[in-house]
Design an enzyme around this catalytic site. Structure first.
Site, PDB file in Angstrom:
ATOM      1  N   TYR A 105       0.843  -1.210   0.000  1.00 28.23           N
ATOM      2  CA  TYR A 105       0.000   0.000   0.000  1.00 28.23           C
ATOM      3  C   TYR A 105       0.877   1.259   0.000  1.00 28.23           C
ATOM      4  O   TYR A 105       0.670   2.178   0.789  1.00 28.23           O
ATOM      5  CB  TYR A 105      -0.937   0.035   1.222  1.00 28.23           C
ATOM      6  CG  TYR A 105      -1.586  -1.269   1.585  1.00 28.23           C
ATOM      7  CD1 TYR A 105      -2.743  -1.702   0.941  1.00 28.23           C
ATOM      8  CD2 TYR A 105      -1.044  -2.092   2.577  1.00 28.23           C
ATOM      9  CE1 TYR A 105      -3.349  -2.903   1.281  1.00 28.23           C
ATOM     10  CE2 TYR A 105      -1.635  -3.298   2.923  1.00 28.23           C
ATOM     11  CZ  TYR A 105      -2.785  -3.702   2.275  1.00 28.23           C
ATOM     12  OH  TYR A 105      -3.378  -4.890   2.613  1.00 28.23           O
ATOM     13  N   GLU A 110       1.504  -1.330  -4.966  1.00 31.62           N
ATOM     14  CA  GLU A 110       0.348  -0.418  -4.960  1.00 31.62           C
ATOM     15  C   GLU A 110      -0.524  -0.800  -6.152  1.00 31.62           C
ATOM     16  O   GLU A 110      -0.004  -1.173  -7.202  1.00 31.62           O
ATOM     17  CB  GLU A 110       0.841   1.025  -5.079  1.00 31.62           C
ATOM     18  CG  GLU A 110      -0.193   2.065  -5.403  1.00 31.62           C
ATOM     19  CD  GLU A 110      -1.266   2.190  -4.340  1.00 31.62           C
ATOM     20  OE1 GLU A 110      -2.451   2.219  -4.727  1.00 31.62           O
ATOM     21  OE2 GLU A 110      -0.925   2.256  -3.143  1.00 31.62           O
ATOM     22  N   ASP A 126       0.548  -0.052   5.527  1.00 32.86           N
ATOM     23  CA  ASP A 126      -0.293   1.107   5.868  1.00 32.86           C
ATOM     24  C   ASP A 126      -1.632   0.889   5.173  1.00 32.86           C
ATOM     25  O   ASP A 126      -1.960   1.553   4.193  1.00 32.86           O
ATOM     26  CB  ASP A 126       0.387   2.393   5.395  1.00 32.86           C
ATOM     27  CG  ASP A 126      -0.381   3.650   5.795  1.00 32.86           C
ATOM     28  OD1 ASP A 126      -1.378   3.525   6.534  1.00 32.86           O
ATOM     29  OD2 ASP A 126       0.005   4.743   5.350  1.00 32.86           O
ATOM     30  N   CYS A 167      -5.037   3.374  10.586  1.00 35.78           N
ATOM     31  CA  CYS A 167      -6.022   4.443  10.792  1.00 35.78           C
ATOM     32  C   CYS A 167      -7.268   3.903  11.482  1.00 35.78           C
ATOM     33  O   CYS A 167      -8.247   4.629  11.644  1.00 35.78           O
ATOM     34  CB  CYS A 167      -6.393   5.088   9.452  1.00 35.78           C
ATOM     35  SG  CYS A 167      -7.163   3.956   8.283  1.00 35.78           S
ATOM     36  N   GLU A 216      -4.617   7.810  14.885  1.00 31.88           N
ATOM     37  CA  GLU A 216      -3.704   7.047  14.025  1.00 31.88           C
ATOM     38  C   GLU A 216      -2.711   6.324  14.935  1.00 31.88           C
ATOM     39  O   GLU A 216      -2.202   6.904  15.903  1.00 31.88           O
ATOM     40  CB  GLU A 216      -2.966   8.000  13.091  1.00 31.88           C
ATOM     41  CG  GLU A 216      -2.366   7.355  11.877  1.00 31.88           C
ATOM     42  CD  GLU A 216      -3.319   7.319  10.688  1.00 31.88           C
ATOM     43  OE1 GLU A 216      -2.933   6.752   9.661  1.00 31.88           O
ATOM     44  OE2 GLU A 216      -4.442   7.850  10.792  1.00 31.88           O
TER      45      GLU A 216
END
Length: 357
Positions: free
Chosen positions: A209, A230, A290, A315, A349
Site C-alpha cells: 500500500y 500499490e 499502511d 487508521c 492514528e
C-alpha cells in the site's frame, strides 16, 4: 477510524487512556504520544454548497439528520484554505454560470501550494471559459468535475517537501492520491519509523500500500533494496516520478494488490507486471504496511508474518486489534505510538513495531 462507539474521546490523553486498556493484551510498556497543533492542521477540506435566494453559501450536512450548517470558516483547515475560501465564494456569487448546479468543493494544500476542485451537476464544457477566467483571476490551480468529465486549469499536480531527520524529501501528487491530511503528523510518523530503523539490523524492505511513495522515499536510504506495491497506476506513476525528484535508485515498484504479491512470492502465480523484478533477489528484513480502514486480510497476514520485523501504520484501532490477534502468534509488539492526526475528534492514528518472537 473513529473511537466514538467506545466513548467521547477527544483529547490525546483520553484516547491514550482508552488505547492502553484496549491493547493491554498485546502491549504494556509506555506509548509514544505525538501531538498536533489544534488549529489549521488539516490540508484537505471538502464542503457542500447551499443555494438560497440566488446566492451561495458553503455548507455541511449532518449525515444522519440531513440538517445543514452554513460554514463561514474552518479553524481546522490549513491557513491557505481559510484565506482562499472567502475569495472563491465572492467570485462564484458574481458569476451565475459558475454557481448554477454547483454542489461541492474540495481544497487540497501542501506547504507550498493550493488546488481547488469544483463539483457540478451539469456539463462543465459549457462553462469552460468561465472556469478558465476563475483560475486566471484568482491565480489558482483549478479542477472542475461533473459526471464523466474533468477539466484542469493550470495543473492538478501539487509539490510537497517533508523534513525528515534533517533531510528534505520531495514529492509530487494530485488530489486523486491518498494523502495524509496532517502534514506535521505525517512528518512525525515517518520520523518515528526512521528512528526505529536507526537501531535495527536492516537488509531489504517490503512495503504494501505504498501510494505515491510517502513512506517509501524517506525509508529507502535505510535499506539495500525496496520493493513497494500499490494497485493504483497513477500512484505508481507519481512514485516513479518522486524517485527521480529525490535521485533514489534502489526502489522497485510493482502494480500489484497485496493478495497478488502473496501469490507471486509463494510462486503460485506469475505476473507480467513483475517481469523486470526478480523476487528471489530480495532479502526482506522489514515489512511496512499502511492498509485502508478494513485492515489486513488473512492472505496478507500470512505473507508478512514470515518476516522478522513488521511496521504497521493503522487508521483504525479496531481492525488493528483484530490483526494483532493473528500477528501476536508469531511476533511481539516492541513499540506503540499514537498520533493525534485529527485534533479534538475521536479519530486516532496508530503506529506499531513488531519483531519475531
Amino acid at each position: 477510524m473513529s473511537l466514538e462507539n467506545f466513548g467521547n474521546f477527544l483529547t490525546l490523553d483520553e484516547k491514550h487512556s482508552f488505547i492502553k486498556k484496549y491493547f493491554k493484551e498485546f502491549y504494556t510498556k509506555d506509548f509514544k504520544l505525538f501531538t498536533s497543533k489544534d488549529k489549521h492542521y488539516r490540508t484537505r477540506a471538502e464542503l457542500s454548497f447551499y443555494h438560497e435566494n440566488d446566492t451561495l453559501f458553503y455548507a455541511m450536512f449532518d449525515p444522519k439528520s440531513k440538517k445543514k450548517y452554513i460554514i463561514e470558516y474552518l479553524d481546522f483547515a490549513d491557513e491557505k484554505i481559510c484565506a482562499f475560501m472567502p475569495k472563491l465564494l465572492e467570485y462564484l456569487r458574481q458569476d451565475d454560470k459558475l454557481k448554477e448546479k454547483l454542489f461541492g468543493v474540495e481544497f487540497l494544500t501542501t506547504k507550498q501550494e493550493l488546488s481547488v476542485t469544483l463539483l457540478y451537476h451539469k456539463n462543465i464544457e459549457d462553462i469552460k471559459s468561465n472556469l478558465e477566467n476563475l483560475s486566471n483571476n484568482l491565480h489558482i490551480n483549478l479542477i472542475a468535475r461533473s459526471k464523466g468529465k474533468k477539466l484542469i486549469f493550470k495543473t492538478e499536480n501539487l509539490r510537497q517537501t517533508l523534513n525528515i531527520q534533517d533531510r528534505k524529501i520531495f514529492y509530487e501528487f494530485n488530489n486523486d492520491c491518498f494523502i495524509q491530511p496532517n502534514t506535521a503528523i505525517n512528518e512525525k510518523m515517518i520520523t518515528w519509523v526512521c528512528e526505529i530503523l536507526n537501531t535495527q539490523k536492516r537488509m531489504d524492505l517490503l512495503e504494501l500500500y505504498c501510494g505515491y511513495g510517502n513512506f517509501t522515499l524517506a525509508l529507502a536510504p535505510f535499506f539495500f533494496k525496496v520493493l513497494a506495491t500499490e494497485i493504483s497506476k497513477s500512484n505508481i506513476n507519481f512514485a516513479l516520478k518522486n524517485c527521480e525528484l529525490n535521485n533514489t535508485t534502489n526502489i522497485h515498484f510493482a502494480r500489484l494488490s497485496s493478495e497478488e504479491l502473496s501469490l507471486a512470492i509463494k510462486k503460485e502465480r506469475e505476473f507480467f507486471r513483475l517481469k523486470d523484478i526478480r523476487l528471489d533477489d530480495f532479502n526482506f528484513s522489514h515489512v511496512l504496511v499502511d492498509p485502508p480502514r478494513a485492515g489486513l486480510d488473512k492472505s496478507v497476514i500470512d505473507l508478512i508474518k514470515k518476516y522478522e520485523n513488521i511496521i504497521y501504520i493503522s487508521c483504525n484501532p479496531i481492525t488493528l486489534k483484530e490483526n494483532l490477534k493473528e500477528l501476536s502468534l508469531t511476533h511481539r509488539v516492541e513499540e506503540f505510538a499514537l498520533f493525534d492526526q485529527f485534533v479534538n475528534t475521536p479519530h486516532l492514528e496508530c503506529g506499531v513495531f513488531l519483531s519475531k518472537v
